[in-house]
Design a protein around this motif. Sequence first.
Motif, PDB file in Angstrom:
ATOM      1  N   GLU A   1       0.843  -1.191   0.000  1.00 25.48           N
ATOM      2  CA  GLU A   1       0.000   0.000   0.000  1.00 25.48           C
ATOM      3  C   GLU A   1       0.876   1.238   0.000  1.00 25.48           C
ATOM      4  OE1 GLU A   1      -3.481   2.138   2.685  1.00 25.48           O
ATOM      5  OE2 GLU A   1      -2.871   0.088   3.143  1.00 25.48           O
ATOM      6  N   TYR A   2       0.477   2.224  -0.816  1.00 25.73           N
ATOM      7  CA  TYR A   2       1.174   3.499  -0.871  1.00 25.73           C
ATOM      8  C   TYR A   2       0.125   4.588  -1.021  1.00 25.73           C
ATOM      9  CZ  TYR A   2       4.241   7.256  -2.407  1.00 25.73           C
ATOM     10  OH  TYR A   2       4.894   8.463  -2.525  1.00 25.73           O
ATOM     11  N   GLU A   3       0.098   5.493  -0.057  1.00 26.26           N
ATOM     12  CA  GLU A   3      -0.843   6.606  -0.042  1.00 26.26           C
ATOM     13  C   GLU A   3      -2.282   6.138  -0.269  1.00 26.26           C
ATOM     14  OE1 GLU A   3       0.506   9.698  -2.673  1.00 26.26           O
ATOM     15  OE2 GLU A   3       2.275  10.102  -1.455  1.00 26.26           O
ATOM     16  N   GLY A   4      -2.656   5.066   0.423  1.00 27.33           N
ATOM     17  CA  GLY A   4      -4.022   4.562   0.367  1.00 27.33           C
ATOM     18  C   GLY A   4      -4.358   3.711  -0.848  1.00 27.33           C
ATOM     19  N   GLU A   5      -3.423   3.529  -1.759  1.00 28.55           N
ATOM     20  CA  GLU A   5      -3.647   2.715  -2.965  1.00 28.55           C
ATOM     21  C   GLU A   5      -2.863   1.419  -2.842  1.00 28.55           C
ATOM     22  OE1 GLU A   5      -5.342   3.526  -5.912  1.00 28.55           O
ATOM     23  OE2 GLU A   5      -6.051   5.428  -5.086  1.00 28.55           O
ATOM     24  N   MET A   6      -3.410   0.340  -3.394  1.00 28.55           N
ATOM     25  CA  MET A   6      -2.727  -0.951  -3.401  1.00 28.55           C
ATOM     26  C   MET A   6      -2.022  -1.147  -4.739  1.00 28.55           C
ATOM     27  SD  MET A   6      -3.150  -2.189  -0.442  1.00 28.55           S
ATOM     28  CE  MET A   6      -2.502  -3.829  -0.654  1.00 28.55           C
ATOM     29  N   PHE A   7      -0.803  -1.661  -4.666  1.00 28.19           N
ATOM     30  CA  PHE A   7       0.016  -1.894  -5.854  1.00 28.19           C
ATOM     31  C   PHE A   7       0.602  -3.293  -5.810  1.00 28.19           C
ATOM     32  CE2 PHE A   7       0.056   2.646  -5.131  1.00 28.19           C
ATOM     33  CZ  PHE A   7      -0.161   3.163  -6.394  1.00 28.19           C
ATOM     34  N   ASP A   8       0.896  -3.830  -6.983  1.00 28.13           N
ATOM     35  CA  ASP A   8       1.589  -5.113  -7.101  1.00 28.13           C
ATOM     36  C   ASP A   8       3.046  -4.846  -7.425  1.00 28.13           C
ATOM     37  OD1 ASP A   8      -0.669  -6.767  -6.746  1.00 28.13           O
ATOM     38  OD2 ASP A   8      -1.239  -6.496  -8.830  1.00 28.13           O
ATOM     39  N   GLU A   9       3.925  -5.498  -6.718  1.00 27.42           N
ATOM     40  CA  GLU A   9       5.367  -5.430  -6.987  1.00 27.42           C
ATOM     41  C   GLU A   9       5.775  -6.809  -7.502  1.00 27.42           C
ATOM     42  OE1 GLU A   9       9.180  -4.028  -7.311  1.00 27.42           O
ATOM     43  OE2 GLU A   9       7.451  -2.835  -6.693  1.00 27.42           O
ATOM     44  N   ILE A  10       6.242  -6.866  -8.743  1.00 27.54           N
ATOM     45  CA  ILE A  10       6.591  -8.141  -9.362  1.00 27.54           C
ATOM     46  C   ILE A  10       8.025  -8.072  -9.877  1.00 27.54           C
ATOM     47  CG2 ILE A  10       6.008  -9.799 -11.179  1.00 27.54           C
ATOM     48  CD1 ILE A  10       3.161  -8.535 -11.148  1.00 27.54           C
ATOM     49  N   LYS A  11       8.808  -9.082  -9.503  1.00 30.74           N
ATOM     50  CA  LYS A  11      10.197  -9.156  -9.964  1.00 30.74           C
ATOM     51  C   LYS A  11      10.408 -10.480 -10.690  1.00 30.74           C
ATOM     52  CE  LYS A  11      11.420  -7.029  -5.708  1.00 30.74           C
ATOM     53  NZ  LYS A  11      10.031  -7.226  -5.342  1.00 30.74           N
ATOM     54  N   MET A  12      10.928 -10.422 -11.895  1.00 36.08           N
ATOM     55  CA  MET A  12      11.301 -11.618 -12.651  1.00 36.08           C
ATOM     56  C   MET A  12      12.698 -11.981 -12.191  1.00 36.08           C
ATOM     57  SD  MET A  12      11.732 -13.827 -15.147  1.00 36.08           S
ATOM     58  CE  MET A  12      12.004 -14.076 -16.888  1.00 36.08           C
ATOM     59  N   ILE A  13      12.876 -13.176 -11.638  1.00 32.14           N
ATOM     60  CA  ILE A  13      14.169 -13.569 -11.084  1.00 32.14           C
ATOM     61  C   ILE A  13      14.994 -14.371 -12.081  1.00 32.14           C
ATOM     62  CG2 ILE A  13      15.303 -14.868  -9.252  1.00 32.14           C
ATOM     63  CD1 ILE A  13      13.207 -13.798  -7.398  1.00 32.14           C
ATOM     64  N   GLY A  14      14.364 -15.290 -12.790  1.00 33.48           N
ATOM     65  CA  GLY A  14      15.135 -16.077 -13.749  1.00 33.48           C
ATOM     66  C   GLY A  14      14.318 -17.135 -14.452  1.00 33.48           C
ATOM     67  N   VAL A  15      14.949 -17.750 -15.440  1.00 30.94           N
ATOM     68  CA  VAL A  15      14.348 -18.833 -16.225  1.00 30.94           C
ATOM     69  C   VAL A  15      15.261 -20.044 -16.061  1.00 30.94           C
ATOM     70  CG1 VAL A  15      13.613 -19.580 -18.510  1.00 30.94           C
ATOM     71  CG2 VAL A  15      13.409 -17.165 -17.873  1.00 30.94           C
ATOM     72  N   PHE A  16      14.667 -21.184 -15.701  1.00 32.01           N
ATOM     73  CA  PHE A  16      15.447 -22.366 -15.352  1.00 32.01           C
ATOM     74  C   PHE A  16      14.996 -23.584 -16.151  1.00 32.01           C
ATOM     75  CE2 PHE A  16      15.332 -19.357 -11.947  1.00 32.01           C
ATOM     76  CZ  PHE A  16      16.675 -19.225 -11.623  1.00 32.01           C
ATOM     77  N   SER A  17      15.904 -24.530 -16.291  1.00 28.35           N
ATOM     78  CA  SER A  17      15.615 -25.731 -17.076  1.00 28.35           C
ATOM     79  C   SER A  17      14.827 -26.770 -16.288  1.00 28.35           C
ATOM     80  CB  SER A  17      16.912 -26.357 -17.583  1.00 28.35           C
ATOM     81  OG  SER A  17      17.763 -26.677 -16.496  1.00 28.35           O
ATOM     82  N   THR A  18      14.823 -26.666 -14.950  1.00 30.71           N
ATOM     83  CA  THR A  18      14.043 -27.589 -14.126  1.00 30.71           C
ATOM     84  C   THR A  18      13.384 -26.833 -12.980  1.00 30.71           C
ATOM     85  OG1 THR A  18      15.814 -28.130 -12.566  1.00 30.71           O
ATOM     86  CG2 THR A  18      15.674 -29.486 -14.590  1.00 30.71           C
ATOM     87  N   LYS A  19      12.298 -27.398 -12.484  1.00 32.19           N
ATOM     88  CA  LYS A  19      11.623 -26.814 -11.326  1.00 32.19           C
ATOM     89  C   LYS A  19      12.528 -26.862 -10.099  1.00 32.19           C
ATOM     90  CE  LYS A  19       7.409 -27.106  -8.620  1.00 32.19           C
ATOM     91  NZ  LYS A  19       6.179 -27.845  -8.352  1.00 32.19           N
ATOM     92  N   GLU A  20      13.300 -27.930  -9.987  1.00 28.07           N
ATOM     93  CA  GLU A  20      14.195 -28.090  -8.837  1.00 28.07           C
ATOM     94  C   GLU A  20      15.240 -26.971  -8.784  1.00 28.07           C
ATOM     95  OE1 GLU A  20      11.964 -31.534  -9.598  1.00 28.07           O
ATOM     96  OE2 GLU A  20      13.382 -30.612 -10.996  1.00 28.07           O
ATOM     97  N   LYS A  21      15.771 -26.576  -9.936  1.00 23.21           N
ATOM     98  CA  LYS A  21      16.747 -25.472  -9.956  1.00 23.21           C
ATOM     99  C   LYS A  21      16.102 -24.170  -9.513  1.00 23.21           C
ATOM    100  CE  LYS A  21      19.917 -27.443 -13.308  1.00 23.21           C
ATOM    101  NZ  LYS A  21      20.622 -27.283 -14.568  1.00 23.21           N
ATOM    102  N   ALA A  22      14.870 -23.929  -9.954  1.00 22.02           N
ATOM    103  CA  ALA A  22      14.148 -22.718  -9.528  1.00 22.02           C
ATOM    104  C   ALA A  22      13.914 -22.754  -8.021  1.00 22.02           C
ATOM    105  CB  ALA A  22      12.835 -22.602 -10.285  1.00 22.02           C
TER     106      ALA A  22
END
Length: 80
Positions: free
Chosen positions: A14-35
């Motif tokens: 929340e910022y000044e009464g408004e709700m926002f989404d903060e999204i960060k792309m971390i990476g792309v991986f060859s397996t779920k286990e690596k992620a």
Amino acid sequence: MRYVYVLEHSYEYEYEGEMFDEIKMIGVFSTKEKAEEVIEKYMTLPGFEDHPKECFHIGKYEIDKISGWEEGFIKWTDAY
């Protein structure tokens, strides 16, 4: 390799009464286990450690396949 696993971190704030989404792309991986290994590392980093593990999301995507938005999208201003 037929699939990739996209790791993102997202949360609402929340910022000044408004709700926002903060999204960060971390990476792309060859397996779920690596992620998942990267999630464990990031859970100890400044900023990330302040959010629960549920803020990390792993998406599975098939290579060379459309995964959405085929009908277009609306702008937030069009929704009101």
